[in-house]
Scaffold this active site. Structure first.
Site, PDB file in Angstrom:
ATOM      1  N   TYR A  64      27.716  28.692  35.694  1.00  0.00           N
ATOM      2  CA  TYR A  64      28.846  27.849  35.997  1.00  0.00           C
ATOM      3  C   TYR A  64      29.924  27.912  34.712  1.00  0.00           C
ATOM      4  CZ  TYR A  64      28.742  25.125  39.917  1.00  0.00           C
ATOM      5  OH  TYR A  64      28.739  24.663  41.302  1.00  0.00           O
ATOM      6  N   GLU A  66      33.630  27.146  35.074  1.00  0.00           N
ATOM      7  CA  GLU A  66      34.962  26.529  35.523  1.00  0.00           C
ATOM      8  C   GLU A  66      35.913  26.495  34.409  1.00  0.00           C
ATOM      9  OE1 GLU A  66      34.984  22.772  37.612  1.00  0.00           O
ATOM     10  OE2 GLU A  66      33.200  23.653  38.906  1.00  0.00           O
ATOM     11  N   ASP A 241      51.425  40.147  48.995  1.00  0.00           N
ATOM     12  CA  ASP A 241      50.172  40.377  49.109  1.00  0.00           C
ATOM     13  C   ASP A 241      49.870  41.875  49.230  1.00  0.00           C
ATOM     14  OD1 ASP A 241      47.302  40.556  49.978  1.00  0.00           O
ATOM     15  OD2 ASP A 241      47.592  38.706  51.535  1.00  0.00           O
ATOM     16  N   THR A 270      43.139  41.575  47.243  1.00  0.00           N
ATOM     17  CA  THR A 270      41.721  41.712  47.143  1.00  0.00           C
ATOM     18  C   THR A 270      41.290  42.863  46.180  1.00  0.00           C
ATOM     19  OG1 THR A 270      41.615  43.138  49.203  1.00  0.00           O
ATOM     20  CG2 THR A 270      41.231  40.762  49.546  1.00  0.00           C
ATOM     21  N   LYS A 273      39.271  46.679  48.754  1.00  0.00           N
ATOM     22  CA  LYS A 273      39.783  47.356  50.060  1.00  0.00           C
ATOM     23  C   LYS A 273      40.196  48.880  49.214  1.00  0.00           C
ATOM     24  CE  LYS A 273      41.691  43.951  52.945  1.00  0.00           C
ATOM     25  NZ  LYS A 273      41.509  42.525  52.397  1.00  0.00           N
ATOM     26  N   ARG A 279      33.609  43.049  46.410  1.00  0.00           N
ATOM     27  CA  ARG A 279      34.329  41.849  47.141  1.00  0.00           C
ATOM     28  C   ARG A 279      35.029  40.615  46.515  1.00  0.00           C
ATOM     29  NH1 ARG A 279      34.643  41.646  52.357  1.00  0.00           N
ATOM     30  NH2 ARG A 279      33.777  43.744  52.615  1.00  0.00           N
TER      31      ARG A 279
HETATM   32  N1  DSN Z   1      40.229  41.335  56.870  1.00  0.00           N
HETATM   33  C1  DSN Z   1      41.079  42.216  56.439  1.00  0.00           C
HETATM   34  C2  DSN Z   1      41.421  43.319  57.043  1.00  0.00           C
HETATM   35  O1  DSN Z   1      40.475  43.887  57.962  1.00  0.00           O
HETATM   36  O2  DSN Z   1      42.787  43.801  57.109  1.00  0.00           O
HETATM   37  C3  DSN Z   1      42.238  41.499  55.908  1.00  0.00           C
HETATM   38  O3  DSN Z   1      41.695  40.076  55.383  1.00  0.00           O
END
Ligand code: DSN
Length: 472
Positions: A64, A66, A241, A270, A273, A279
């Site tokens: 943990y 936090e 974003d 994120t 990607k 992830r």
């Molecule tokens: N789920 C992602 C996508 O496929 O674009 C974005 O959140």
């Protein structure tokens, strides 16, 4: 024959797992086999490196932590501090950001942290100051009631879903839509491009607290300098974003007006990607919002995932290497080759092409819905996802589009020649598929689907996935 380190590591891990629950070990092995065999064109997916994957499977998961580095609510976090500080340092250096917060578990979490940092800065702090108290617990019941109403009654302007915006930018099915009074800006119906004059007009009329830029299905660059000017003109906080295109920012393909970091007050992403990490999520900001962002856990987030922060540190270190810039450029080169291959064969693309990692085919030109096209392609060994197109006549479920992205295949090493071959396979399937009796039903000769599947597999044979990993 002696095994290399990667094979030994993954084989040993599976052996240990198999001794407890063999079905999990089997599923992990099967997932690698499936990923190796599929032509993965989902724009939001990628393949993390073996080092990144291995950094997640360890005892950091048991801790943990936090709070933030050096300021924890639990004792014994010295090693978590090490990896969190490393991940944040790599993120700051990579993106040229003053502050990085690497705890968010996902993109939604990162956006929630950003929204609440902005609300705390713009709404809560002034209310505390006015009431001459230092924290919310010191407010009277009446002042607390008034503040809660004010926090829940703010405005956000973001890109519309059918123009390529994201659900977490204030849309009703997501908590952001329940928190904010949201309005959207769309794209020009003639060109499919963002019309900045229209965004400015919407901002003037609506006067949002937050202007959001960023997308999950817009195939072009966004001029963040202009968007910041619009935000400033109405006193809005400008948030970007960059989840989809973070790898293109990291790889310096998007620079100047197209790099969000110097222009936005706060940037979320994120890490899994185009950035090719584990992830998870991340927030970047300037010093003004840093303290509020660092309150993300426990304000919005559950306990941080130290094992994932370790993997973020590894992946961000990889993204700082010179070859990542080459990778990022090849993502875009591949997307453009794919777009040219498709338009050259008669496909209709939203905006006519791409500047980034994704292509959006309007499949109404093939007489299909997105759902029919997605399934026909899947039957043929091509993994994509359906997506709305601007002013979509088939709505958000069936849709009229197919979104295709190149980060994953580029990680495997496929290049522009293979993108043209991929365009041929996609076009073949879509021209040979006919609409069935509902928006979900379609007719495709199974023999043709099998043939394309074989061709798709052949295309991948020269580009093995995780070539150093032999599970035996
Ligand atoms: N789920 C992602 C996508 O496929 O674009 C974005 O959140």
């Amino acid at each position: 024959m002696s095994l290399n380190a990667e094979s030994t590591a993954f084989r040993s891990a599976l052996e240990v797992i198999r001794a407890v629950e063999p079905r999990v070990a089997d599923a992990i092995g099967a997932e690698l086999a499936d990923q190796r065999e599929s032509l993965k064109l989902i724009a939001s997916e990628n393949y993390a490196s073996p080092a990144t994957l291995l950094a997640m499977g360890n005892w950091f998961s048991d801790k943990y932590a936090e709070g933030t580095v050096g300021r924890r609510f639990y004792a014994g976090c010295q090693n978590v501090d090490t990896v969190e500080a490393l991940a944040a340092e790599h993120a700051r250096e990579l993106f040229g950001a003053a502050h990085a917060y690497v705890q968010p578990h996902s993109g939604i979490d990162a956006n929630l942290v950003a929204f609440w940092a902005i609300l705390a800065d713009r709404v809560e702090s002034p209310a505390l100051k006015k009431a001459q108290v230092r924290q919310v617990n010191e407010l009277t019941e009446a002042d607390w009631f008034a503040l809660r109403r004010e926090l829940g009654n703010q405005r956000m302007l973001g890109m519309s879903l059918d123009a390529g915006g994201h659900l977490t930018h204030g849309f009703r099915p997501n908590i952001s839509g329940k928190m904010f009074d949201q309005r959207s800006y769309g794209t020009d119906p003639a060109t499919g491009l963002i019309d900045y004059d229209k965004v400015a007009e919407a901002a003037r009329e609506f006067k949002p607290l937050i202007l959001v830029a960023g997308y999950s299905a817009y195939p072009r660059k966004v001029n963040f300098r202009i968007m910041r000017e619009i935000a400033d003109s109405v006193g809005a906080t400008f948030m970007v974003d960059m989840a989809h295109f973070a790898g293109l920012v990291a790889g310096k393909v998007f620079t100047g007006d197209f790099d969000p970091v110097p222009h936005a007050h706060i940037v979320t992403t994120t890490t899994h990607k185009s950035l090719r990490g584990p992830r998870g999520g991340m927030v970047l900001c300037g010093p003004e919002l840093a303290d509020q962002v660092d309150r993300g856990c426990p304000m919005v987030l559950g306990g941080p995932l130290p094992h994932v922060m370790a993997a973020k540190a590894v992946a961000l270190a990889e993204a700082r290497r010179p070859d990542f810039a080459d990778y990022a450029q090849r993502i875009v080169d591949n997307a453009q080759a794919l777009a040219e291959g498709l338009t050259g064969r008669g496909a209709k693309l939203v905006t006519g092409g791409t500047d980034n990692h994704l292509v959006l085919i309007d499949v109404t030109g093939y007489g299909l819905t997105g759902r029919q096209a997605e399934q026909a392609l899947l039957d043929s060994g091509i993994v994509t996802n359906r997506n709305a197109v601007p002013q979509d006549p088939n709505g958000a479920w069936y849709t009229s589009g197919i979104r295709i992205g190149t980060p994953a295949l580029t990680s495997r090493g496929l290049g522009t020649a293979e993108m043209d071959a991929t365009a041929e396979l996609i076009h073949t399937v879509l021209t040979q598929t006919t609409s069935g009796e509902s928006k979900a039903k379609y007719v495709l000769d199974p023999a043709l689907a099998d043939k394309v599947s074989r061709q798709a597999s052949e295309l991948l044979t020269s580009f093995p996935l995780y070539p150093g990993v032999d599970l035996g």
